[in-house]
Motif scaffolding. Structure first.
Motif, PDB file in Angstrom:
ATOM      1  N   SER A 162       0.958  -1.273  -0.049  1.00  0.00           N
ATOM      2  CA  SER A 162       0.083  -0.166  -0.104  1.00  0.00           C
ATOM      3  C   SER A 162       0.928   1.351   0.026  1.00  0.00           C
ATOM      4  CB  SER A 162      -0.988   0.137   1.190  1.00  0.00           C
ATOM      5  OG  SER A 162      -1.748   1.173   1.317  1.00  0.00           O
ATOM      6  N   SER A 163       0.486   2.280  -0.702  1.00  0.00           N
ATOM      7  CA  SER A 163       1.417   3.446  -0.901  1.00  0.00           C
ATOM      8  C   SER A 163       0.790   4.388  -0.089  1.00  0.00           C
ATOM      9  CB  SER A 163       1.407   3.873  -2.264  1.00  0.00           C
ATOM     10  OG  SER A 163       0.252   3.972  -2.758  1.00  0.00           O
ATOM     11  N   ILE A 164      -0.241   4.238   0.634  1.00  0.00           N
ATOM     12  CA  ILE A 164      -0.763   5.336   1.675  1.00  0.00           C
ATOM     13  C   ILE A 164      -1.545   4.581   2.750  1.00  0.00           C
ATOM     14  CG2 ILE A 164      -1.269   7.244   0.228  1.00  0.00           C
ATOM     15  CD1 ILE A 164      -4.374   6.523  -0.318  1.00  0.00           C
ATOM     16  N   SER A 165      -1.667   5.166   3.720  1.00  0.00           N
ATOM     17  CA  SER A 165      -2.722   4.665   4.962  1.00  0.00           C
ATOM     18  C   SER A 165      -3.927   5.039   4.681  1.00  0.00           C
ATOM     19  CB  SER A 165      -1.948   5.351   6.266  1.00  0.00           C
ATOM     20  OG  SER A 165      -0.801   4.718   6.491  1.00  0.00           O
ATOM     21  N   GLY A 166      -4.819   3.941   4.905  1.00  0.00           N
ATOM     22  CA  GLY A 166      -6.376   3.991   4.850  1.00  0.00           C
ATOM     23  C   GLY A 166      -7.177   2.816   4.611  1.00  0.00           C
ATOM     24  N   LEU A 170       8.771  -0.915  -2.206  1.00  0.00           N
ATOM     25  CA  LEU A 170       8.659   0.056  -3.274  1.00  0.00           C
ATOM     26  C   LEU A 170       7.283   0.869  -3.483  1.00  0.00           C
ATOM     27  CD1 LEU A 170      10.014   1.396  -5.921  1.00  0.00           C
ATOM     28  CD2 LEU A 170       8.968  -0.918  -7.025  1.00  0.00           C
ATOM     29  N   ILE A 171       7.035   1.857  -2.752  1.00  0.00           N
ATOM     30  CA  ILE A 171       5.823   2.491  -2.935  1.00  0.00           C
ATOM     31  C   ILE A 171       5.762   3.939  -3.623  1.00  0.00           C
ATOM     32  CG2 ILE A 171       4.762   1.235  -0.762  1.00  0.00           C
ATOM     33  CD1 ILE A 171       5.242   4.124   0.437  1.00  0.00           C
ATOM     34  N   GLU A 172       6.867   4.245  -3.951  1.00  0.00           N
ATOM     35  CA  GLU A 172       6.940   5.746  -4.585  1.00  0.00           C
ATOM     36  C   GLU A 172       8.062   5.739  -5.612  1.00  0.00           C
ATOM     37  OE1 GLU A 172       7.194   8.529  -1.388  1.00  0.00           O
ATOM     38  OE2 GLU A 172       9.017   7.828  -0.787  1.00  0.00           O
ATOM     39  N   ARG A 173       8.007   6.641  -6.505  1.00  0.00           N
ATOM     40  CA  ARG A 173       8.991   6.776  -7.567  1.00  0.00           C
ATOM     41  C   ARG A 173       8.986   8.099  -8.123  1.00  0.00           C
ATOM     42  NH1 ARG A 173       9.540   3.697 -12.735  1.00  0.00           N
ATOM     43  NH2 ARG A 173      10.793   5.579 -13.361  1.00  0.00           N
ATOM     44  N   LEU A 174      10.156   8.685  -8.706  1.00  0.00           N
ATOM     45  CA  LEU A 174      10.235   9.812  -9.447  1.00  0.00           C
ATOM     46  C   LEU A 174       9.547   9.729 -10.819  1.00  0.00           C
ATOM     47  CD1 LEU A 174      13.356  11.647  -9.125  1.00  0.00           C
ATOM     48  CD2 LEU A 174      11.453  12.471  -8.443  1.00  0.00           C
ATOM     49  N   VAL A 175       8.443  10.567 -11.289  1.00  0.00           N
ATOM     50  CA  VAL A 175       7.655  10.584 -12.275  1.00  0.00           C
ATOM     51  C   VAL A 175       8.001  11.969 -13.128  1.00  0.00           C
ATOM     52  CG1 VAL A 175       5.540  10.174 -13.577  1.00  0.00           C
ATOM     53  CG2 VAL A 175       6.086   9.002 -11.451  1.00  0.00           C
ATOM     54  N   THR A 176       8.383  12.071 -14.195  1.00  0.00           N
ATOM     55  CA  THR A 176       8.169  13.210 -15.209  1.00  0.00           C
ATOM     56  C   THR A 176       6.977  13.426 -15.745  1.00  0.00           C
ATOM     57  OG1 THR A 176      10.682  12.517 -15.579  1.00  0.00           O
ATOM     58  CG2 THR A 176       9.761  14.476 -16.796  1.00  0.00           C
ATOM     59  N   VAL A 177       6.391  14.515 -15.304  1.00  0.00           N
ATOM     60  CA  VAL A 177       5.129  15.026 -15.942  1.00  0.00           C
ATOM     61  C   VAL A 177       5.558  16.193 -16.883  1.00  0.00           C
ATOM     62  CG1 VAL A 177       2.870  15.816 -16.037  1.00  0.00           C
ATOM     63  CG2 VAL A 177       3.905  14.211 -14.309  1.00  0.00           C
ATOM     64  N   THR A 178       5.658  16.024 -18.325  1.00  0.00           N
ATOM     65  CA  THR A 178       6.091  17.037 -19.287  1.00  0.00           C
ATOM     66  C   THR A 178       5.527  17.203 -20.573  1.00  0.00           C
ATOM     67  OG1 THR A 178       8.210  17.715 -20.152  1.00  0.00           O
ATOM     68  CG2 THR A 178       7.628  15.301 -20.229  1.00  0.00           C
ATOM     69  N   GLY A 179       5.840  17.763 -21.199  1.00  0.00           N
ATOM     70  CA  GLY A 179       5.264  18.123 -22.442  1.00  0.00           C
ATOM     71  C   GLY A 179       4.574  19.540 -22.785  1.00  0.00           C
ATOM     72  N   ASN A 180       4.209  19.735 -23.942  1.00  0.00           N
ATOM     73  CA  ASN A 180       3.668  21.049 -24.273  1.00  0.00           C
ATOM     74  C   ASN A 180       2.226  21.280 -23.532  1.00  0.00           C
ATOM     75  OD1 ASN A 180       2.285  19.916 -26.192  1.00  0.00           O
ATOM     76  ND2 ASN A 180       3.514  20.740 -27.835  1.00  0.00           N
ATOM     77  N   GLY A 181       1.710  20.331 -23.392  1.00  0.00           N
ATOM     78  CA  GLY A 181       0.317  20.053 -22.864  1.00  0.00           C
ATOM     79  C   GLY A 181       0.123  20.675 -21.382  1.00  0.00           C
ATOM     80  N   VAL A 182       1.438  20.766 -20.834  1.00  0.00           N
ATOM     81  CA  VAL A 182       1.355  21.235 -19.273  1.00  0.00           C
ATOM     82  C   VAL A 182       2.101  22.280 -19.184  1.00  0.00           C
ATOM     83  CG1 VAL A 182       0.775  18.992 -17.971  1.00  0.00           C
ATOM     84  CG2 VAL A 182       3.228  19.733 -18.713  1.00  0.00           C
ATOM     85  N   GLU A 183       1.526  23.362 -18.144  1.00  0.00           N
ATOM     86  CA  GLU A 183       2.244  24.548 -18.007  1.00  0.00           C
ATOM     87  C   GLU A 183       3.222  24.557 -17.061  1.00  0.00           C
ATOM     88  OE1 GLU A 183      -0.916  27.398 -17.184  1.00  0.00           O
ATOM     89  OE2 GLU A 183      -1.748  27.409 -18.812  1.00  0.00           O
ATOM     90  N   ASN A 184       3.291  23.575 -16.270  1.00  0.00           N
ATOM     91  CA  ASN A 184       4.212  23.563 -15.107  1.00  0.00           C
ATOM     92  C   ASN A 184       5.004  22.357 -15.380  1.00  0.00           C
ATOM     93  OD1 ASN A 184       5.910  23.948 -12.998  1.00  0.00           O
ATOM     94  ND2 ASN A 184       4.110  23.434 -11.416  1.00  0.00           N
ATOM     95  N   PRO A 185       5.705  21.808 -16.201  1.00  0.00           N
ATOM     96  CA  PRO A 185       6.315  20.420 -16.320  1.00  0.00           C
ATOM     97  C   PRO A 185       7.322  20.219 -15.575  1.00  0.00           C
ATOM     98  CG  PRO A 185       7.007  21.991 -18.120  1.00  0.00           C
ATOM     99  CD  PRO A 185       6.126  22.752 -17.557  1.00  0.00           C
ATOM    100  N   GLN A 186       7.330  19.259 -14.610  1.00  0.00           N
ATOM    101  CA  GLN A 186       8.310  19.013 -13.676  1.00  0.00           C
ATOM    102  C   GLN A 186       8.228  17.430 -13.102  1.00  0.00           C
ATOM    103  OE1 GLN A 186       7.354  19.933  -9.621  1.00  0.00           O
ATOM    104  NE2 GLN A 186       5.594  21.230 -10.281  1.00  0.00           N
ATOM    105  N   ASN A 187       9.222  17.148 -12.216  1.00  0.00           N
ATOM    106  CA  ASN A 187       9.297  15.864 -11.734  1.00  0.00           C
ATOM    107  C   ASN A 187       8.609  15.631 -10.489  1.00  0.00           C
ATOM    108  OD1 ASN A 187      11.207  14.030 -13.352  1.00  0.00           O
ATOM    109  ND2 ASN A 187      12.572  15.846 -13.008  1.00  0.00           N
ATOM    110  N   PHE A 188       7.885  14.569 -10.264  1.00  0.00           N
ATOM    111  CA  PHE A 188       7.265  14.394  -9.046  1.00  0.00           C
ATOM    112  C   PHE A 188       7.539  13.171  -8.436  1.00  0.00           C
ATOM    113  CE2 PHE A 188       3.997  16.900 -11.641  1.00  0.00           C
ATOM    114  CZ  PHE A 188       3.634  17.868 -10.570  1.00  0.00           C
TER     115      PHE A 188
END
Lengths: 274, 446
Positions: free
Chosen positions: B81-85, B291-309
């Motif tokens: 599980s990646s969150i508590s709930g 393994l419950i989290e990882r870096l994901v690049t959200v990018t492309g010209n369709g997003v105004e604030n492209p970054q890694n999450f």
């Protein structure tokens, strides 16, 4: 003159020697072919469709003579051919009912999930994101079954669903084999009441996706006097061994999912002749 | 078009490199935010191999890091599980990669975000045994985070007759647009190297080799400094070219070994791990952190604030698009990079899985009209596996699958160089994928 005579005699003797040699060889090394194979081959349709499970018509003829295939094995030729094959083989022919393909999807008003711009083949489209169609079970309508039919017995309707021209259908099952969603069933001609939906979605979900989907209301199950229709996994499934095509379920089906082909058939014949 | 300049850097034959690889969009964004999802959808199949069996049911309370899917068999990986709930439901959900509905555990977050007992504690790992390392990796459910999602503990169990002498670490990140590995390498170099050492210890390897593409020279110099007194770990700069990070191409570039496309790297005594996997190994071995989290690049010209999450597993992409300020006019969303990524058809159901390294959001993705092959042969030059994609695509189009098998269609890794380079815009990879799927179906029947 003498020269001519010498040549003629030499050739004559040579011809006789070779002739005798060939005659002995053809007798000694003769391959015995059952004449029945040829005569069966002559009565078969010759489409080499492979629907009998043998490599073409010649293969089927041989298999019948060797006893590896039944005399009624040719799905295409059906009863007429089976009778002739039985005559050649000298066995009694038992009548087998003609089978035809039925497309088990009747989708109306299904929206696409996304725009698909790939290869025009249902099998290829089905591996892209699980298919572009809003319904995960319905007909994709790219015509792979139509392409597979060797008897021109299928066409794409204007509504984007594939249709069977029953007069031409031979029940070979090629279309059923290529359909990635297993929507085509090969059924006896006399079975006329079909649940034309394969959606396993829950009723409420299915109804939103398609106007004609099975919503698993169990009305058909309740009214069927023969216990031939049952709801399994959110879908009404017909047991064709019990079904008598009485059509009672058609009347109670609230969503026009179950269809009586007797009516449809007269309509389709009419439109075809026009 | 591609650059065909001969460089002295290590590389392989074939491949492509787009002039604008889109990495600048997210390269300069320093901050890494970690949005907490309200609901997560954890697929029981996030890896190559047998799907997990869900061991929680509707109504159960789970803690962050608690096991929810138990691995079935050896080639399989646990899901935590990646969150508590609270577990809301266990239902079939549309898988973002396969597109098929497969079982997923849906968990709704409660207020606290605390770890389950026994996870995330600091352990002394100086004297840890190789078996213990492997066991911790296996129970943490670590898979290859480069995108292939092959269970790592299986990779660390080579057949007895094979000797592994080199661990190759892939820091190439050759897919255009993605920068998640770049940021991880800049941010956690010591941890990545420690993870690599754990893998070396587990396999009993004395040597390791790190490959980094030439467009990440800052990372190269950083690693070079750290590794200045570690002669057993070599590091090399490689040409920036796709698919430099694929196993065959990486080993060709770094070790100059070649092996058949159907063979595994262990044929030449090597295993390949991604930097992301090395970091996950470090966390699993040092802290017993699943393994419950990882870096994901959200990018492309369709997003105004492209970054890694830093993204928790199973986060709906809707939330990530909100964080990255997606514009209204997007028309294509791809999971992964533009070369091998999977286009998504349904925004409402798409959630991240272990293999998701990037989400590419485009607003002007073109719809190409494909034409007949013009026999220019560019795909043959580009194919890094030495196949003839032009002929293969024609065979697949004609549904001559047996002919395609004779021409080694099964050796294709679907890297996409041929489709990218094709001037007739033929859907070569799609045709090959279709043929491979049909061949697999025939083989099952036979």
């Amino acid at each position: 003159m003498e020269l001519l005579l010498g040549a003629a005699i030499t050739l004559g003797i040579l011809g006789m020697v070779f002739g005798i040699g060939l005659a002995i060889a053809s007798d000694r090394f003769a391959v015995k072919v059952d004449p029945r194979i040829d005569s069966i081959n002559e009565v078969l349709p010759g489409a080499n469709c492979g629907a009998c499970g043998q490599p073409g018509c010649g293969g089927f003829a041989q298999a019948v003579v060797e006893g590896k295939a039944p005399v009624s094995g040719c799905t295409v030729g059906q009863a007429a051919v089976a009778k002739l094959v039985a005559n050649i083989m000298g066995v009694k022919f038992e009548n087998r009912e003609r089978v035809i393909a039925v497309v088990m999807c009747h989708a109306r008003g299904v929206k696409n999930k996304f725009a698909y711009n790939g290869i025009k083949d249902c099998r290829a489209a089905n591996i892209v994101g699980g298919g572009f169609l809003g319904c995960d079970y319905g007909c994709l309508g790219l015509g792979t079954c139509v392409e597979a039919c060797k008897f021109e017995a299928m066409y794409m309707g204007e509504d984007g669903l594939s249709k069977v021209i029953e007069e031409r259908c031979t029940g070979c099952g090629k279309c059923a084999a290529v359909c990635p969603r297993k929507l085509i069933s090969i059924l006896p001609e006399s079975k006329m009441v079909h649940v034309r939906c394969k959606s396993l979605d829950k009723g409420a979900v299915a109804k939103k996706i398609c106007q004609d989907s099975c919503i698993a209301c169990k009305q058909c199950e309740k009214i069927c006097p023969y216990g031939a229709i049952h709801v399994q996994n959110n879908l009404a499934v017909t047991d064709y061994n019990k079904c008598t095509s009485c059509g009672k379920c058609v009347e109670v089906c609230p969503n026009r999912t179950i269809i009586n082909f007797a009516r449809e058939r007269s309509l389709s014949r009419h439109t075809l002749t026009v | 078009m591609t650059t065909l300049v001969k460089s002295k850097l290590k590389t392989f034959i074939g491949g492509i490199h787009p002039e604008d690889d889109g990495k600048l969009l997210t390269k300069s964004k320093k901050e890494v935010s970690s949005p907490l999802p309200k609901t997560v959808y954890l697929f029981m199949s996030q890896h190559i191999g047998a799907p997990c069996k869900p061991i929680v049911k509707k109504g159960d309370m789970v803690k962050k890091g608690q096991l929810v899917g138990e691995a079935q068999g050896f080639v399989s990986a646990n899901v935590h599980s990646s969150i508590s709930g609270k577990v809301v439901d266990v239902v079939p959900w549309q898988h973002p990669v396969t597109g098929i509905k497969s079982p997923a555990v849906i968990i709704e977050r409660t207020e606290d975000d605390s770890w389950i007992e026994g996870a995330n504690e600091d352990f002394d790992t100086d004297l840890i045994s190789p078996e213990e390392i492997k066991q911790r990796i296996q129970s943490a459910g670590i898979v290859g985070l480069g995108g292939a999602t092959f269970p790592t503990h299986v990779k660390l169990t080579p057949p007895k007759d094979k000797v592994i002498d080199t661990v190759v670490m892939n820091g190439a990140e050759c897919e255009p647009y993605l920068t998640c590995d770049y940021w991880l390498m800049l941010d956690k170099p010591h941890e990545i190297i420690q993870g690599l050492k754990f893998v070396m210890k587990c396999l009993g390897c004395k040597k390791a080799h790190i490959g980094i593409e030439a467009n990440k020279e800052d990372v190269y110099s950083l690693f070079k400094d750290i590794l200045s007194n570690e002669p057993q770990i070599k590091i090399d700069l490689m040409e920036a070219k796709y698919p430099q990070g694929a196993e065959h191409q990486l080993i060709k570039a770094l070790l100059n070994h070649e092996f058949k496309p159907t063979q595994l790297p262990l044929e030449v005594g090597a295993i390949v791990i991604n930097v992301g996997t090395a970091f996950a190994v470090y966390e699993a071995v040092k802290f017993k952190k699943p393994l419950i989290e990882r870096l994901v690049t959200v990018t492309g010209n369709g997003v105004e604030n492209p970054q890694n999450f830093l993204v928790r597993l199973g986060t709906p992409i809707k939330q990530l698009l909100e964080e990255a300020k997606a514009t209204a006019s997007i028309n294509k969303i791809i999971f992964g990079g533009p070369m091998m990524g999977i286009a998504q058809g349904n925004l409402d159901t798409a959630v991240t899985v272990k293999g998701t390294g990037g989400i590419l959001v485009l607003k002007d993705a073109r719809q190409w009209q494909s034409h007949a092959c013009i026999r220019c042969g560019r795909c043959i030059d580009a194919c890094p596996y030495g196949l003839n994609p032009s002929e293969l695509s024609i065979m697949c189009e004609a549904k001559e699958f047996n002919l395609a098998i004779e021409n080694n269609v099964m050796e294709c890794k679907e890297c996409g160089c041929c489709s990218y380079i094709c001037p007739a815009k033929r859907p070569i990879v799609h045709l090959i994928k279709f043929a491979k799927a049909e061949i697999a179906k025939q083989r099952v029947k036979a």
